[in-house]
Design a protein around this motif. Structure first.
Motif, PDB file in Angstrom:
ATOM      1  N   UNK A 170       0.787  -1.167  -0.156  1.00  0.00           N
ATOM      2  CA  UNK A 170      -0.055  -0.093   0.019  1.00  0.00           C
ATOM      3  C   UNK A 170       0.760   1.174  -0.200  1.00  0.00           C
ATOM      4  N   UNK A 171       0.887   2.053  -1.102  1.00  0.00           N
ATOM      5  CA  UNK A 171       1.728   3.231  -0.898  1.00  0.00           C
ATOM      6  C   UNK A 171       0.998   4.261  -0.511  1.00  0.00           C
ATOM      7  N   UNK A 208      -3.286   6.338   7.892  1.00  0.00           N
ATOM      8  CA  UNK A 208      -4.469   5.868   7.024  1.00  0.00           C
ATOM      9  C   UNK A 208      -4.338   4.634   5.978  1.00  0.00           C
ATOM     10  N   UNK A 209      -3.221   4.905   5.270  1.00  0.00           N
ATOM     11  CA  UNK A 209      -2.713   3.677   4.413  1.00  0.00           C
ATOM     12  C   UNK A 209      -2.373   2.635   5.218  1.00  0.00           C
ATOM     13  N   UNK A 235       3.050  -1.320   4.186  1.00  0.00           N
ATOM     14  CA  UNK A 235       2.588   0.116   3.943  1.00  0.00           C
ATOM     15  C   UNK A 235       3.819   1.017   3.641  1.00  0.00           C
ATOM     16  N   UNK A 236       4.149   1.497   2.561  1.00  0.00           N
ATOM     17  CA  UNK A 236       5.208   2.278   1.972  1.00  0.00           C
ATOM     18  C   UNK A 236       4.767   3.671   2.354  1.00  0.00           C
ATOM     19  N   UNK A 254       3.300  -1.278  -6.559  1.00  0.00           N
ATOM     20  CA  UNK A 254       2.354  -1.142  -5.451  1.00  0.00           C
ATOM     21  C   UNK A 254       0.881  -1.789  -5.981  1.00  0.00           C
ATOM     22  N   UNK A 255       0.206  -2.668  -5.183  1.00  0.00           N
ATOM     23  CA  UNK A 255      -0.879  -3.030  -5.536  1.00  0.00           C
ATOM     24  C   UNK A 255      -2.261  -2.163  -5.078  1.00  0.00           C
ATOM     25  N   UNK A 256      -1.999  -1.401  -4.073  1.00  0.00           N
ATOM     26  CA  UNK A 256      -2.842  -0.153  -3.858  1.00  0.00           C
ATOM     27  C   UNK A 256      -2.265   1.169  -3.527  1.00  0.00           C
ATOM     28  N   UNK A 257      -2.771   2.297  -3.983  1.00  0.00           N
ATOM     29  CA  UNK A 257      -2.181   3.390  -3.524  1.00  0.00           C
ATOM     30  C   UNK A 257      -3.123   4.617  -3.167  1.00  0.00           C
ATOM     31  N   UNK A 258      -3.035   5.487  -2.432  1.00  0.00           N
ATOM     32  CA  UNK A 258      -3.788   6.476  -2.137  1.00  0.00           C
ATOM     33  C   UNK A 258      -3.537   8.004  -2.889  1.00  0.00           C
TER      34      UNK A 258
END
Length: 359
Positions: free
Chosen positions: A70-71, A82-83, A99-100, A117-121
């Motif tokens: 998670x970026x 939150x990430x 979490x990066x 990354x698989x997920x990123x905000x």
């Protein structure tokens, strides 16, 4: 796509709570507020009269074999906790996660595009620029996909009383921290200057993160700083506590120009007593969204949403920050996400009765 009949978001939220309880740690120019906007979230029912049952479709994922990065953002900002909570929620459900810390929106978008990354905000304005290929992005990136909508980021232009800055136009000739180059904050600053008929040449701009800019403001080396963040922001709160801080309004014709050209912005206010402000301050907000790598399987994206909105998952995320507690909820839906959802996410939201207009 199913056509649907309106029901209240509150009713759907109750349905979702009951249906998703099984996926937890035990399983492998009118001013509005963001709350006003999300309170209008609705779901609908199939035209043939059949209901969209929450959790009616299940998928099988061996979570222990899947790694999710998670970026997030800088450790001083809201993205990071939150990430991190998203990573924790998925980890508790059995995924291997990390979490990066990053430079936030633009870096996160590039991490998604580069398969890092698989997920990123990311802020929605940055995402739309990347998707359509304008502003900070030279070419369109039509492969960007969203998973869900997150919380609203408010543009907060802060200064101290001794500078005499009371309007955006007063930034002319001043030393202004506009955010790290091509960061989400800096993209906001650039668009706001444009909307008010100004350019960076009108000010002595510094490409500083808002934390760095506020530190320099304390030392008299910076006059104002752009901060785009959820409310309240800890760094801004610290400035307000120790100094005679002023929140500069983003209002009037300039704000109208901004929203007309960039409709991902919404007029809003920073409520009284958020910091040391005794009255509401006119401003704008833009939503954050959770991006997901298009190469993640549909089933895995569907399963991650099951876990995120399980009782344990959403409790973990809401506990990470007051902003998450107030603004991350299944009832808000995804009808205001401005890019297509990942196919797995679109199926999840549709299966749970929500409209996915971009799909």
């Amino acid at each position: 796509m199913r056509l649907v009949k309106r029901i209240t978001a509150a009713a759907m939220a109750l349905t979702m709570t009951a249906a998703l309880a099984g996926c937890g740690s035990s399983s492998g120019s009118t001013s509005t507020t963001a709350a006003d906007t999300t309170a209008a979230a609705v779901t609908e029912k199939a035209a043939d009269g059949s209901s969209a049952e929450a959790g009616s479709t299940s998928v099988s994922i061996d979570r222990a074999k899947e790694f999710v990065t998670v970026a997030t953002g800088p450790t001083s900002g809201i993205y990071y906790p939150i990430g991190g909570a998203f990573a924790t929620a998925l980890g508790n459900a059995g995924y291997k996660t990390s979490a990066q810390a990053t430079g936030a929106s633009v870096e996160n978008i590039n991490m998604i595009l580069n398969g890092e990354a698989e997920l990123a905000i990311a802020m929605q304005d940055s995402v739309v620029q990347a998707y359509e290929g304008f502003g900070a992005f030279e070419k369109a990136e039509p492969d960007l996909r969203a998973m869900m909508r997150l919380w609203p980021n408010y543009v907060q232009l802060v200064t101290v009383a001794s500078t005499g800055i009371k309007s955006v136009e007063d930034l002319k000739g001043k030393r202004v921290g506009i955010g790290a180059p091509n960061s989400g904050v800096e993209l906001n600053a650039r668009m706001i200057y444009e909307a008010y008929g100004m350019t960076y040449e009108d000010s002595d701009v510094d490409y500083l993160s808002y934390g760095e800019a506020i530190d320099q403001m304390k030392n008299g080396q910076c006059d104002a700083a752009f901060v785009t963040s959820g409310l309240p922001n800890a760094t801004v709160s610290e400035l307000a506590f120790s100094y005679d801080m002023v929140i500069v309004p983003i209002d009037g014709e300039g704000r109208d120009n901004l929203i007309e050209k960039y409709p991902f912005f919404s007029a809003s206010t920073i409520p009284a007593n958020t910091y040391n402000n005794k009255e509401d301050v006119e401003s704008v907000f833009v939503y954050n969204i959770m991006l997901v790598n298009k190469d993640v399987s549909d089933d895995m994206v569907y399963d991650m949403l099951d876990c995120i909105f399980s009782d344990d998952g959403i409790a973990t995320i809401k506990a990470s920050h007051n902003t998450a507690d107030k603004n991350i909820d299944v009832s808000f839906g995804v009808d205001d996400v401005k890019i297509p959802l990942h196919d797995g996410a679109a199926k999840w939201w549709q299966d749970h009765g929500y409209e996915t207009p971009e799909n």
